[in-house]
Design an enzyme around this catalytic site. Structure first.
Site, PDB file in Angstrom:
ATOM      1  N   ARG A  70      11.638   3.143   3.615  1.00  0.00           N
ATOM      2  CA  ARG A  70      11.125   2.289   4.687  1.00  0.00           C
ATOM      3  C   ARG A  70      12.259   1.355   5.085  1.00  0.00           C
ATOM      4  O   ARG A  70      12.944   0.795   4.235  1.00  0.00           O
ATOM      5  CB  ARG A  70       9.934   1.475   4.203  1.00  0.00           C
ATOM      6  CG  ARG A  70       9.570   0.376   5.191  1.00  0.00           C
ATOM      7  CD  ARG A  70       8.266  -0.221   4.903  1.00  0.00           C
ATOM      8  NE  ARG A  70       7.186   0.699   5.213  1.00  0.00           N
ATOM      9  CZ  ARG A  70       5.906   0.330   5.226  1.00  0.00           C
ATOM     10  NH1 ARG A  70       5.563  -0.899   4.935  1.00  0.00           N
ATOM     11  NH2 ARG A  70       4.967   1.204   5.524  1.00  0.00           N
ATOM     12  N   HIS A  87       5.705   6.281  11.479  1.00  0.00           N
ATOM     13  CA  HIS A  87       5.195   6.144  10.117  1.00  0.00           C
ATOM     14  C   HIS A  87       4.375   7.413   9.862  1.00  0.00           C
ATOM     15  O   HIS A  87       3.153   7.382   9.875  1.00  0.00           O
ATOM     16  CB  HIS A  87       4.336   4.872  10.015  1.00  0.00           C
ATOM     17  CG  HIS A  87       3.959   4.506   8.615  1.00  0.00           C
ATOM     18  ND1 HIS A  87       4.217   5.313   7.538  1.00  0.00           N
ATOM     19  CD2 HIS A  87       3.334   3.413   8.112  1.00  0.00           C
ATOM     20  CE1 HIS A  87       3.763   4.722   6.438  1.00  0.00           C
ATOM     21  NE2 HIS A  87       3.225   3.564   6.765  1.00  0.00           N
ATOM     22  N   ARG A 138       0.801  -1.205   0.000  1.00  0.00           N
ATOM     23  CA  ARG A 138       0.000   0.000   0.000  1.00  0.00           C
ATOM     24  C   ARG A 138       0.842   1.267   0.000  1.00  0.00           C
ATOM     25  O   ARG A 138       0.693   2.119  -0.875  1.00  0.00           O
ATOM     26  CB  ARG A 138      -0.826   0.002   1.296  1.00  0.00           C
ATOM     27  CG  ARG A 138      -2.150   0.582   1.251  1.00  0.00           C
ATOM     28  CD  ARG A 138      -2.787   0.244   2.579  1.00  0.00           C
ATOM     29  NE  ARG A 138      -2.331  -1.078   2.990  1.00  0.00           N
ATOM     30  CZ  ARG A 138      -3.014  -2.178   2.718  1.00  0.00           C
ATOM     31  NH1 ARG A 138      -4.153  -2.117   2.130  1.00  0.00           N
ATOM     32  NH2 ARG A 138      -2.543  -3.351   3.088  1.00  0.00           N
ATOM     33  N   THR A 139       1.732   1.376   0.987  1.00  0.00           N
ATOM     34  CA  THR A 139       2.511   2.594   1.129  1.00  0.00           C
ATOM     35  C   THR A 139       3.349   2.836  -0.119  1.00  0.00           C
ATOM     36  O   THR A 139       3.434   3.948  -0.638  1.00  0.00           O
ATOM     37  CB  THR A 139       3.435   2.486   2.357  1.00  0.00           C
ATOM     38  OG1 THR A 139       2.633   2.134   3.467  1.00  0.00           O
ATOM     39  CG2 THR A 139       4.132   3.787   2.638  1.00  0.00           C
ATOM     40  N   LYS A 171      24.401  -8.339  -0.428  1.00  0.00           N
ATOM     41  CA  LYS A 171      25.826  -8.601  -0.615  1.00  0.00           C
ATOM     42  C   LYS A 171      26.683  -7.922   0.448  1.00  0.00           C
ATOM     43  O   LYS A 171      27.897  -7.921   0.368  1.00  0.00           O
ATOM     44  CB  LYS A 171      26.272  -8.138  -2.009  1.00  0.00           C
ATOM     45  CG  LYS A 171      25.538  -8.845  -3.130  1.00  0.00           C
ATOM     46  CD  LYS A 171      25.918  -8.271  -4.479  1.00  0.00           C
ATOM     47  CE  LYS A 171      24.978  -8.792  -5.568  1.00  0.00           C
ATOM     48  NZ  LYS A 171      24.964  -7.931  -6.750  1.00  0.00           N
TER      49      LYS A 171
END
Lengths: 309, 184
Positions: free
Chosen positions: A111, A139, A61-62, A89
């Site tokens: 995020r 958030h 969604r975000t 890596k």
């Protein structure tokens, strides 16, 4: 008159925004909401801006919402997800981001599973940073779209009673919501099993309740949160079934209060756990309006940060 | 203390608005498939004034009009020192194949009109776009844009500043000319 620009270069958390920043974002979002309801949902404001969406943690969604917001502002967008990148890596966060910035990126939406990751980045790089969720910390865009959606339903939030239900301990949405609602003058109560409510949360100025019925009777708006099983390494409650029985919201609980309560959920919803299907699909639920407002709010933030440079 | 010189007083102001209305009627008859679009914020006041005038003369009520905000379309958005605050766009009809009359109070560099024309495109494809302005500062254009209906023409140096004051906002209608923006 209110200022027409944000007080900050980044949106790292609601903590770092002022009340007038929040109101400016809402006013701007109002205009973008008109834009995204047109047949041609696009404006050229950010045509010279490149935005990198860095998602070190899963999101549907975000991420979609940010990407749509960026595209509707005509920005160039590059996407990055940790599962398919050099992070595996052994590259450090700063190295990854600096490499991306060398490709002339103006803004970063990030995020990350580590709390404070966005703040850390803002100390080291020049681009505007928007926190799209950092671990269990904040958030901010979700809290802003939540508060914006509440305002659409119940008007100005000063003095309004907002309850947040569920997994408060692991929820960055809860923390950002608390900060945001307090800045707008609302009263906040959290409700959930004692194991999922952080100790000393009263210090943030919220009240605590362990009774769903009592909290529902108290509140004007109920924001239900998802049980974040992926963040729980020990068992915080005996079983999902038991949780649903004691803390799930169903139509009976709402009917017993005898009043209209606005039902919200940041998604993804677990039907039959924290919310019953009947409630999720009822006319009191504004879950899908929240998603629509999410795009407008994110457009407003991107726009205001771009204007700030 | 204001040092501005009045270049259009209350009486001539209302005559000018009335003349503009008549010019529009001459061209558009009963305004079928035609709409007025005011540019936020002063263009909107002007549009309402023109609408009232047209309705009085023609005795019809259904002339379509809308407000257009061009903030998100400006080409100087990221180079301005102070960001602009957006206003509301409300165009509740489709502009497809309509004749559009853009309305603003002052036509100066032409950049606002350029932005307004790109903004209009996002509401459909008008069959024709014309421009009406109260004040035309014809020697200060940055772009090849001109108005089709002009209230008054002001020939002034670049530093000069023209301010339109509306009765709705300032109590009395007039147009003032200042030596520079600082004098305002």
């Amino acid at each position: 008159m209110r200022g027409s620009q944000l007080s900050t270069k980044h949106v790292l958390g609601i903590k770092y925004l002022t009340e007038s920043d929040i109101r400016l974002i809402f006013e701007t979002a109002e205009n973008f909401k008109e834009v995204i309801n047109r047949p041609i949902k696009k404006v050229p404001s950010l045509r010279d801006v490149t935005v990198a969406n860095l998602f070190f943690e899963n999101s549907t969604r975000t991420r979609l919402s940010f990407e749509l917001a960026e595209k509707r502002l005509s920005a160039d967008v590059v996407n990055f997800s940790a599962s398919s990148s050099s992070v595996k890596k052994g590259e450090t966060l700063l190295d990854t981001v600096n490499n991306i910035l060398s490709m002339k990126v103006d803004m970063v939406v990030m995020r990350h599973p580590a709390p404070g990751a966005a703040y850390f980045l803002s100390q080291h790089i020049d681009a505007n940073i928007i926190n799209a969720g950092d671990g269990t910390h904040e958030h901010p865009t979700q809290a802003l779209l939540d508060a914006y959606s509440m305002r659409e339903q119940v008007g100005d939030l000063a003095g309004k009673k907002i309850a947040i239900f569920g997994d408060i301990l692991h929820s960055r949405v809860a923390l950002s919501n608390i900060f945001c609602l307090h800045k707008l003058g609302a009263k906040v109560r959290v409700c959930g099993p004692p194991t999922l409510i952080p100790k000393h949360i009263e210090k943030l100025g919220v009240s605590v309740s362990y009774s769903v019925a009592e909290t529902m009777a108290w509140c004007d708006v109920a924001n239900l949160l998802r049980i974040q099983l992926e963040r729980q390494d020990i068992k915080f409650f005996p079983s999902i079934r038991e949780y649903a029985q004691y803390f799930g919201i169903n139509q009976d609980i709402i009917n017993k209060t005898g009043k209209k309560i606005v039902i919200m959920h940041p998604g993804p919803i677990n039907r039959g756990v924290e919310i019953s299907s009947e409630v999720a699909d009822s006319s009191d639920s504004i879950i899908l309006q929240q998603v629509e407002n999410g795009v407008a709010i994110r457009m407003a933030i991107l726009y205001l940060l771009a204007a700030k440079r | 203390m204001k040092k501005g010189r009045t270049i259009l007083d209350k009486e001539r102001f209302s005559l000018t608005i009335e003349r503009l209305c008549h010019q529009l009627i001459e061209r558009y008859d009963n305004f079928e498939d035609t709409c007025l679009v005011g540019i936020q914020t002063s263009g909107v006041v002007m549009t309402n004034r023109i609408l009232t005038g047209l309705q009085k003369i023609l005795n019809i009520k259904n002339i379509q009009s809308g407000n257009l905000d061009i903030t998100f379309y400006r080409d100087d958005f990221r180079i301005r020192e102070k960001p602009l605050q957006a206003s509301k766009t409300s165009i509740n009809f489709d502009l497809e194949n309509k004749k559009v009359i853009l309305v603003d109070d002052v036509l100066y560099t032409g950049r606002t009109i350029q932005a307004a024309m790109s903004a209009l495109q996002d509401h459909g494809r008008p069959s024709q776009v014309e421009m009406l302005t109260l004040v035309d500062r014809r020697f200060n254009r940055h772009l090849p844009i001109r108005a089709d209906y002009v209230g008054i023409t002001v020939d002034s140096i670049d530093e000069a500043y023209v301010q339109v004051e509306w009765a709705e906002e300032k109590g009395v209608d007039k147009v003032l000319l200042f030596g520079s923006k600082r004098e305002k």
